[in-house]
Design an enzyme around this catalytic site. Structure first.
Site, PDB file in Angstrom:
ATOM      1  N   ARG A 193      -3.106   6.254  -0.112  1.00 24.09           N
ATOM      2  CA  ARG A 193      -3.357   5.461  -1.262  1.00 24.09           C
ATOM      3  C   ARG A 193      -3.967   6.824  -2.239  1.00 24.09           C
ATOM      4  O   ARG A 193      -4.536   6.434  -3.257  1.00 24.09           O
ATOM      5  CB  ARG A 193      -4.698   4.672  -1.104  1.00 24.09           C
ATOM      6  CG  ARG A 193      -4.136   3.310  -0.475  1.00 24.09           C
ATOM      7  CD  ARG A 193      -5.084   2.430   0.123  1.00 24.09           C
ATOM      8  NE  ARG A 193      -6.263   3.010   0.832  1.00 24.09           N
ATOM      9  CZ  ARG A 193      -6.328   3.112   2.311  1.00 24.09           C
ATOM     10  NH1 ARG A 193      -5.182   2.574   2.776  1.00 24.09           N
ATOM     11  NH2 ARG A 193      -7.096   3.496   2.813  1.00 24.09           N
ATOM     12  N   ARG A 225      13.366  -8.367  -9.265  1.00 24.43           N
ATOM     13  CA  ARG A 225      13.463  -9.328 -10.545  1.00 24.43           C
ATOM     14  C   ARG A 225      14.550  -8.481 -11.365  1.00 24.43           C
ATOM     15  O   ARG A 225      14.823  -9.368 -12.228  1.00 24.43           O
ATOM     16  CB  ARG A 225      12.222  -9.650 -11.149  1.00 24.43           C
ATOM     17  CG  ARG A 225      11.611 -10.706  -9.812  1.00 24.43           C
ATOM     18  CD  ARG A 225      10.227 -11.247 -10.707  1.00 24.43           C
ATOM     19  NE  ARG A 225       9.278  -9.894 -11.086  1.00 24.43           N
ATOM     20  CZ  ARG A 225       8.635  -9.999 -11.950  1.00 24.43           C
ATOM     21  NH1 ARG A 225       8.309 -11.136 -12.605  1.00 24.43           N
ATOM     22  NH2 ARG A 225       7.713  -9.023 -12.224  1.00 24.43           N
ATOM     23  N   SER A 275      11.643  -3.354  -9.128  1.00 24.12           N
ATOM     24  CA  SER A 275      11.513  -4.768  -8.813  1.00 24.12           C
ATOM     25  C   SER A 275      12.785  -5.426  -8.639  1.00 24.12           C
ATOM     26  O   SER A 275      13.707  -5.182  -9.581  1.00 24.12           O
ATOM     27  CB  SER A 275      10.907  -5.483 -10.046  1.00 24.12           C
ATOM     28  OG  SER A 275      10.785  -6.940 -10.046  1.00 24.12           O
ATOM     29  N   ARG A 332       2.808  12.641   8.496  1.00 24.35           N
ATOM     30  CA  ARG A 332       4.289  11.933   8.548  1.00 24.35           C
ATOM     31  C   ARG A 332       5.660  13.078   8.904  1.00 24.35           C
ATOM     32  O   ARG A 332       6.381  12.378   9.495  1.00 24.35           O
ATOM     33  CB  ARG A 332       4.566  11.199   7.215  1.00 24.35           C
ATOM     34  CG  ARG A 332       3.717  10.497   6.752  1.00 24.35           C
ATOM     35  CD  ARG A 332       3.439   9.312   7.863  1.00 24.35           C
ATOM     36  NE  ARG A 332       2.533   8.330   7.127  1.00 24.35           N
ATOM     37  CZ  ARG A 332       2.398   6.890   7.876  1.00 24.35           C
ATOM     38  NH1 ARG A 332       3.099   6.822   9.068  1.00 24.35           N
ATOM     39  NH2 ARG A 332       1.564   6.233   7.416  1.00 24.35           N
TER      40      ARG A 332
END
Length: 179
Positions: A43, A53, A51, A146
Site C-alpha cells: 500500500r 469498462r 478498467s 518479491r
C-alpha cells in the site's frame, strides 16, 4: 561523485532512508490479476489500473503458466516442485479461458453492459494494464520481498524485471541492495 557515493552508502547502511523517498519511479505494467492481487498488498505505491469498462478484453489477454507447481507441504502460501505430465492442466485452463471469453463476447453482443459482461471472464488469469508510481525507499521494500526465493513465481518475475530496469539509474544503491 565519490563523496556523494559515500554519503548514499552511509545513509543506506544506517537506515536513513527518507532521502530515497524523493526518488520516484513510474512503471506501466501489464500483468495477470494473480500478480496484481499480490502487488497491491504493498500500500506504499500509487496504482491506476485499466478498467474493463473502457478497454475491451481480447482473446489473448489471459495468463497460462508454462509449468504447474505443487503445493508446498511446509508452506501453506507457497509452492514446491513441479507437477509432471501437466499438459492436460494447461489444456483445461486454456479451454476454460476460451469458453469464458466466448460467454463474455456473447453477453456484449446481446447488449449487456461491459461492467457486467466481464463477470464471465476468469479473473485471476486475466491480464490488466496498470500504472504504478513509487518512491525508491518503498520500491526497495517491495523488491526485497518479491525478489525473494519464497515469493510467488509470477510476481518474482515482475520484481526481477523492475530490478533490471532501475539498476542503471541507481548503480551504487543497487550494489548495496543486492549484497
Amino acid at each position: 561523485l565519490e563523496a556523494d557515493t559515500k554519503l548514499v552508502l552511509y545513509l543506506l547502511k544506517h537506515r536513513h532512508t527518507s532521502p530515497f523517498e524523493m526518488v520516484g519511479f513510474t512503471f506501466r505494467i501489464y500483468a495477470p490479476n494473480v500478480v496484481w492481487w499480490q502487488w497491491t498488498r504493498h500500500r506504499t505505491m500509487s496504482y491506476n489500473l485499466q478498467s474493463g469498462r473502457y478497454t475491451p478484453t481480447k482473446e489473448d489477454d489471459f495468463y497460462t503458466p508454462t509449468e504447474w507447481r505443487k503445493q508446498s507441504v511446509s508452506n501453506k502460501q507457497g509452492s514446491d516442485g513441479l507437477i509432471e505430465n501437466d499438459s492436460d492442466l494447461t489444456d483445461m485452463l486454456y479451454e476454460h479461458q476460451l469458453v469464458s471469453f466466448r460467454l463474455y463476447e456473447n453477453a456484449l453482443s446481446r447488449g449487456v453492459a461491459k461492467e457486467q459482461a466481464r463477470l464471465y471472464l476468469p479473473s485471476f488469469s486475466l491480464y490488466t494494464m496498470g500504472i504504478v508510481d513509487v518512491d525508491l525507499h518503498n520500491l526497495m521494500g517491495f523488491l526485497r520481498q518479491r525478489m525473494a526465493d519464497d515469493a510467488q513465481y509470477e510476481i518474482r518475475q515482475y520484481a526481477n524485471a523492475i530490478g533490471e530496469l532501475i539498476k542503471p539509474y541507481i548503480p551504487n544503491v543497487w550494489q548495496w541492495f543486492i549484497n
